[in-house]
Each structure stands twice: as C-alpha cells, then as structure tokens.
Design an enzyme around this catalytic site. Structure first.
Site, short mmCIF file in Angstrom:
data_model
loop_
_atom_site.label_atom_id
_atom_site.label_comp_id
_atom_site.label_asym_id
_atom_site.label_seq_id
_atom_site.Cartn_x
_atom_site.Cartn_y
_atom_site.Cartn_z
N ASP D 226 -39.39 -107.70 -11.32
CA ASP D 226 -40.42 -108.48 -12.82
C ASP D 226 -40.86 -109.49 -12.51
OD1 ASP D 226 -38.88 -107.30 -14.58
OD2 ASP D 226 -36.22 -108.37 -15.03
N GLU D 227 -40.90 -109.04 -10.86
CA GLU D 227 -42.04 -110.80 -10.48
C GLU D 227 -43.11 -109.55 -10.37
OE1 GLU D 227 -40.75 -114.12 -9.03
OE2 GLU D 227 -39.38 -113.84 -10.34
#
EC number: 3.5.1.10
Lengths: 282, 282, 282, 282
Positions: D226-227
């Site tokens: 999720d980065e």
C-alpha cells in the site's frame, strides 16, 4: 526576465517546433508549455513560460517575434513580463461576502493584484473599503442616471489605469459601452451552475425546481447576460431540508471560491477566450 | 415484523407524538424516524421504521392506523413490510452501460430487487440480457407503431406484476398512458445536471456552452420531459481539452452511479414526491 | 420559546414516544426530530427542536424533564433556549487566513456568535483584530512559560465567560488543563484529511507521498494530538504539478470552509460526542 | 503512424526545442505536448503525441532518436505506436464488483485492452469469467503453496504475453518475484484514501475513527504494501449513520471508478513513475 506568451493561430504543422526554437535561439529556457487545438475551427492555442538569463529585453523579444513567427503563422498573441502586477477594480452592491473574501485574500498576499478602487451603487460597502484602506466610490445607478453613472465609472477606471474589473455580486447590468472597453476583462460571479438558472434569483429557482446540487460560475461578461465564457464552476450538494435561505448561505462559500479561482486564473494569464468558451491552461 | 411507514398530511401540532405513541402502544420499537415540514404549503411528511416482535399482523396494523390516526389527520400514507422485494422492469435502447451496471449490481446482490424482464426498442441488448439470464423483449417503436408498442409494454408489465420501471438510457418518450399507470414509479436517468441541458444531446450542448462541470440526474418521469421530480444528481469536472466523446465517456460513470443511487432510494422507500420535488429521507 | 434538546441514554423501546408525548402534553410543537442508535453499545441519541407558544419557562421544562424522563431512562441531556448566542474565543498563530475568514463571516452576520477576544502567541494578528474591533491578547508561549501562559489564557476565558474555543491555525499544543475545562468545546482545524498526515507539516508529507487529493479536518481537541472526534472534512484534487506551496495555497480554502462548517454545527447544537466520534444531526 | 513518446532526463535548457525540432524535421505533427520538471532532483519529464503521414517507420524513428537526442540528453524514454492494444491480466479474490465493472467496460468497448485471462485464488469468479467468455484459472494460495502458485501465475502471464496486471480486489500479497517482472505494471485498488487506513480492513478502521469521508486509491504495486506510487484517488462523504456495511457498499462505487480511471491512464501511456510518485499527463 520571465515571459508568459499566449498564442492562437490557424493550426498547421511545425508551430510548436518553430516557437520553441525561436525562444531557444534567443537564450530562453522554456519552463512551461501547453497547447490545444480546436479541431472544428482548426485553431491552434499555446501558452509558454520562458526564462531568459541574458540581456534580451521585452521590446527586442516582441519586435523579433512579431516580424518573424507572428507574421508567418498569422498569430494573435500577447506576451507578459512576470513583474507586472495587474490593477483590479471591484464592483459590488449589497451582498458583501465576496468583497470580504477578496479583500482578505488581497491583505494576506494571496492575490497578486493591486486594488486601486472599489465602486458600488450602494453605500453599504464603504466601511469595509475603509477597513481595508481601499478608495471607495459610491455611484448610485437608476434607470435615468445609468448612462451618467457609467461615464463616472469609466472615468475612474481610466484614471486609476485599471486592467480588469471584478463584479463581486454587482447587481446592475453592465452596458455594452463598458464591455467594449474591457473585452474579456470583466469577471462576474453568477450564483448558479450556468446555464441552469441564468438571470435573477437563481437560488429561488433552484429551490423551486428541487435540485440536489447548487453551484456557482465565474465567467467573462459579454453583452448576453450570463452567457459569457465560463472560467470556473463548482457545486455543493443540497437536500429537501434546505430552505431558500439555506441555499443562499451555502452558496456564499461557492461564490467566494469560484470567483477567487477565476480571478487567479485571469491574473496568471492562464485563460484564453475563443468561440465564447475559455481555454484554461493549468 | 419490520414496517416502513410513509406519511404526509396537513401540518399541525401533535402528529409525531400521536404516531409514535400509536406504534409504541402496539408494541413497536421505532428504529428510524425523520420528518419534514414544507412551510409554504404547511404539509407534514414523516418516515418511520418500526420493529414489532409481537403477533401483530400487517393487516391489523393497517386497519387500526387507517381508522384512527390516518382519518384524524387526513393522512396520505403507505406502509411496507420489509420482506417484500419489488419487481423492477428495465427499459433500454442502444447505450448499454447503465444496463450492464444495474445487472452487475443485481448479480452481486447489491440491488435488492427482482428483475422480471428487460424491454428494448433495439435488439442490441438481447445478448446482455441472455448473459444475465433475464427475459428480454424486443419491442420496436416507430411513429406509427408507438401506441401498439406501448400496449405490448403495458401487457408485459402487468403480466410480470412489475412494481416500478427504470429507463436505463431508453431513448423513447414514455407516453401519458404509461405514466398514469406508474405514477412516481418510472425512474429515468438524464445525462446532464438538470435543469441545464434538458432534451436531446446534452453532452453536445455542454460542449458548445463550454461548461467546466458535467452532470447526471435521476428523476421520476412525468408528462413534462426532463421536468419530473429530481431524486439524485452528481457532477464531474471537465475542461476545454475534453471533446464531446470525452464528455460522453466521462458522463457514463456519472449516469451509472446517479441512476443506481436513485433506484436504491426508491427501493428502500426513502423518497416521497410533493409539488414536483422529492423529499429524500436518508 | 424555542428549545433544542439533546439526549443520550441506554437504548430501549419507547423513548421516542415518551419524549414526544412529554413535549406535546406541555404544549410544545416538535419542528425537528432526529435520532440514532449506536448498536455496538446500545446507546440511543436524539435531537429535538420544539416550539412552545404558551407560558412554560425553561426552568419549568428542565425541572419536569429531569425528574420524570431523564431519571427514568438514565439520560445524559442538555437543553438550549434559542435566544442564547454563544461566546467564541479565537486562538491564532501566524497563519491568518482562517482568522480573516471567521471575522468576515462574523461581520456579515453569517456566524451567530459573540467573539469577545482573540488570543495569539504572535503579535501579527493584532492589526486584524483591531480592524474588526475585537479585543486582542498577545500571550507568547515558550517551553518555560507555557504553564504561565495557559493560566493567563484561562483567566481571560473565564473573565470573558467564553463558551467554546476555536483554534484557527493555532500552532501550540493545548494542554490537558485547558482541555479539561472545555471538554468537547475546543474546535481545531487540521490541514489534512485525518487520520492521514497527522502531526506537523501535513502538506509537506502529502507532497512527498504523492497523493492526488488533499484535505482538511475540523475536530474537537482531546489529549491525543489530532485524534479527537472529527466534525467535518473536505478534500480537493491535486496533481504532480502542485508544489508544496501550491498545496498550502489550495489547502487554505479547504481549511477555511471546513473550520467554518464545524463551528456552525457546534453553534447550532447539532453535534454530540460519543466514543471519540461525533454524531452530527443535520 | 501515431507515436506517443515518454521521456525523462536530467533537466537542461533546450530539450523541448530539440525534441520538437527532431519530430518536425522527420515530418511529424505534434498533437500533444506536456512537460514537467521535478525541481528537487532537476529531472525533466515530457510526453508527446505525434502524427506522421509519411513513410517513416517506428524502427527508423527509434534508431534515429536513440543515437541522437536520447544519447545527448541521457534520456530514459519509450515510444508506443498507437495501434498496439495492451494485454491486461485480472487477478481477483472473492469481491467481484471491480471484476464485473471492468468486464462491463471491456465488453462495451470502453477499455481499449485485451483481457487474455483472469486468475483467482477462489472459484467464485469462474462463472463471471465464463459469462464474459474470458479464460479463467483457479490458483489457490496458501502459506505452503504460495511459491508454487506464483510460479503458475508467472507461467500463465508469460504464456499469454501479458503486458500489465490489475489486482481487482485480489486479497493476496504479491511477492517481490512477480513485482520484479512487472515493475510499475501491476495496478492495485486499495479501499481507502491512502495513506490513511493502509493494510487490512480499511472500512472497519474508517468506521472506528469516525471519518466523514471515505476513499479509494489505485496505485502501482511495490514491495512495500500500500505504499506504491498513487495513480488516482477519489472520496465520498459519509456520516455517523453509516454502518461498516454501508461504508463497504458506498466504497464499492469508489473502488470501481478509481480502478478504472487508473487503468485507463496506464493504457493511454499517461503515467510516468518517479521517486515513488506518478506524473500523470492529462
């Protein structure tokens, strides 16, 4: 020297290459370029920002550009030196939320303009003008005095060397005479998402129709009321629980923001008008 | 038993107290209450959800309510038992994005309806109907066959016991005869933020006007084209770079969402119609 | 007399009926009712507005309600008479756009509050306070003087009988001592869509992360920095072309609006706090 | 022949002029140009679309560009011929709303891709794949079989000559091995406005925090969960009345739209990745 160049001309191959080459050979570094072609009319539009670290002057640039590219491609064009801060007149009537908003932005340095004067057909805004130390002129407008009032307005605008005019909820129709002197230089805020609810009392009309969104529109003023080129629009959701007064209250925030955004785009020379529409280079 | 009750009547003091007391004394627990008063017409609207864990039947509730409160306050009212799943017919023409969207939502269990049939004036959608295993009826409509076509439609709607109709980009005008049989029970999606760009080709009109937002509107169909009570609206930002085709493409997502939301509000009995406007209790 | 009543208590059947009946039998006409049940904790919340045209006094209402329903249902509750205009203190540091915005709204009659004083740890805002004729107190805060500064603040807040505090971009952490005296009565504006980018320099963090939306959040202040109950949030789209300064500029409009909305909801007694969240009855 | 050219290189004066001149002298007409300079790293980015009506081939263009400009300015660059339709694999788990949405868009011709296969760790989506006539591969993933499963996936991706992968709510972590083979070519939809609520169960976390907006984010997948670089985000307003299930339902529409928009930008070669952020030329 930093220049902003706006161009429009009949579309043909090679314009971008020619213009960027022209700038490069004069020692300019292009830091922004955007272009658009209106296919129906085959018209080309371009906006460039270019930095020159050499001794080239604006006059030299203008002269050379005019006699070479501008002539070759039949361009309509303008060039602005970054350092010029435009002079913005504000017209206002009774509703003062947009006036307050603009003056707050001006005071905090957010709006890069001079505001040489505020003109109103009412006395109400005088205290606000005084509070922000802006010259205020009360010019009442009635059916019989309209022509005379506009002459006074035009004299003041000329005296103060105004570059463009903002109608910050100015409830009088601006006549052709004024528009002709400031073509695409009068920005109005209309309190609806045009073309819905053009004309008077848009919040009343929105309430009656039972819409679930209300809006605001900033646009250049033309002879056709509320029909000028749209610069910016925004909306907010509403529901059956909102009375007309609620719509008016909620709409105020829209009006303030949509007007301020429209003015900023104009100040930064990001708008071009064509065919009663705006091209907004962002 | 869970009941949803919708009421409107002339406004007067004591209605809320009377109704909540009525429900309480029948053993109902109110889990939702919302009300609204239209001040101009002094009309009161209320929506309640109430859970009954006792043996009270819908018939008993209805009979008692009718003879006591409904009569006393001159109410127009309806009551729905939660278990009833409404039957929704879909009408569609050539554009199938809304159809796909509704069928996807239906298949994944998101839309709590039955879809007994799809009717189209074109053959194109048949394969989609087949793909989702919904009966499909191709009923062409021409000027001369319009009346006959509508009779077929009405016969099918009756045969399948349809509760309400969704016009999922159905490009034919629905006649008064059909509207009269399904008052406030036909939901249309119009591809503009009404009242802007009513009528045909709204994206073309939006392009021509140079708006900076486009929208979609779901509304109940009335005899006046695109003038019915608005249920839901939403918008998206656009710019001069968007061609008409871009507007059409961008608008599809709006249409899908705004239609689906309107349908959900209708299914959940959250809408009431009054004075050509909706009251939407959320 | 118009009363606004806020209630929360353990959920059980019959509360709505009891309360509406209580009001009706005292001659009150309910003009607004909304309720909510937090199912996890089985807690009931209700907000009512009721108009009394008889001679009932606030004291009579309060006494009767307390000894009957409030006791019976173990309610936490409060009642407000419409006529009471709350006193709002503004705390501000160097950034003055929210201050200007609040004072403009106040001046134009949009915010129904009194503003008895402005407190700042900087001198910068003094001229603005003067411009709007609000008493201004410069209370510098350093590590060593923080305790002393807060005592001065609290003394002023008490002296001016302040009802609630707005932190309009006040860049000092408010200590537990102040929070305890104004529980759920200190409203802060944070310049991100919390919980993203809590803490210092959220626009820098947003730029670094490359988000496509930025936001602002108004919330009640609790001991945990940026973790208090959220009242209102809004966002705006951004792109890779926006520098940190662009984000800061674009965010200002969000901050102004989100703070103003949060304050209005608070003033109108539309917020209730439970479990570190807000219930907002609109 | 229409070419789309993406360039990044160390910033210096003259690049735009050189590139546009290069294209012009090969007979190309530039129909789109946009550029961006990352000032911190002094990196220049440009996207051009150019039409060639002469006999120049892609190979000729590539060879000449490589040995002249690309070498001179140390460019990283790519060129795409418009006619190439990319092959997109879809990975999905149990939630099928994004899958349905993508297949509907694909079927109606809105998404200009081929979809050679769908891979899922569950059997549930098979019927949908069948319905849309796309090959379906069920590859279960457990802790012990994860490595083996990925080998199967990679073999299929190679066999079908997949260009990029869409994780349409695929609930397994994609390992470094797969990411390395498809750098900036795996698009994920995360059901929150990142960086808020990264990781599992974002709607639950949003509910607990009491936010007033929820969101969705499409991003390129990197090793840090999720980065990765954000392509597109959007949000919707919620209130205290929304249960976790309501958030999930409301979020579905966001996820569908935000994923579809991200995919379209990728397909149209409008995204460039730099410093874990995207530059999106629109």
């Amino acid at each position: 020297m930093k220049l902003t160049i706006l161009i429009n001309c009949p579309d043909q191959a090679g314009i971008i290459s020619s213009v960027t080459n022209f700038i490069h050979t004069r020692g300019g570094n292009i830091v922004y370029i955007d272009q658009y072609v209106d296919k129906e009319s085959a018209t080309f539009f371009m906006r460039l920002e270019s930095e020159f670290s050499n001794t080239l002057t604006l006059t030299e640039f203008t002269d050379e550009f005019k006699t070479s590219l501008a002539a070759l491609y039949q361009m309509q064009w303008e060039v602005h030196k970054e350092i010029t801060v435009p002079k913005m007149a504000i017209f206002v009537s009774k509703y003062d939320h947009c006036l307050y908003d603009l003056l707050s932005r001006y005071s905090s340095g957010e709006l890069d303009v001079e505001i040489p004067l505020i003109i109103s057909n009412h006395e109400k805004a005088e205290s606000i003008a005084t509070q922000f130390k802006i010259p205020f002129y009360h010019i009442p407008v009635t059916k019989t005095t309209k022509k005379e009032a506009e002459e006074k307005q035009l004299a003041l605008l000329a005296e103060y060397k105004v570059d463009f005019i903002v109608l910050a909820r100015y409830m009088q129709i601006v006549s052709q005479t004024v528009i002709d002197q400031y073509p695409n230089k009068i920005i109005n805020i209309h309190h609806s998402f045009l073309p819905a609810f053009a004309g008077a009392k848009p919040y009343h009309a929105a309430y009656k129709r039972g819409v679930k969104i209300i809006g605001a529109t900033s646009h250049y003023v033309t002879a056709d009321l509320d029909e000028g080129p749209i610069i910016e629009q925004d909306v907010a959701t509403v529901s059956h629980t909102h009375s007309i007064n609620d719509l008016i209250a909620k709409g105020r925030d829209l009006e303030k923001i949509v007007l301020a955004r429209g003015i900023k785009l104009h100040i930064e020379r990001k708008t071009m008008v064509f065919n009663n529409k705006t091209i907004v280079f962002i």
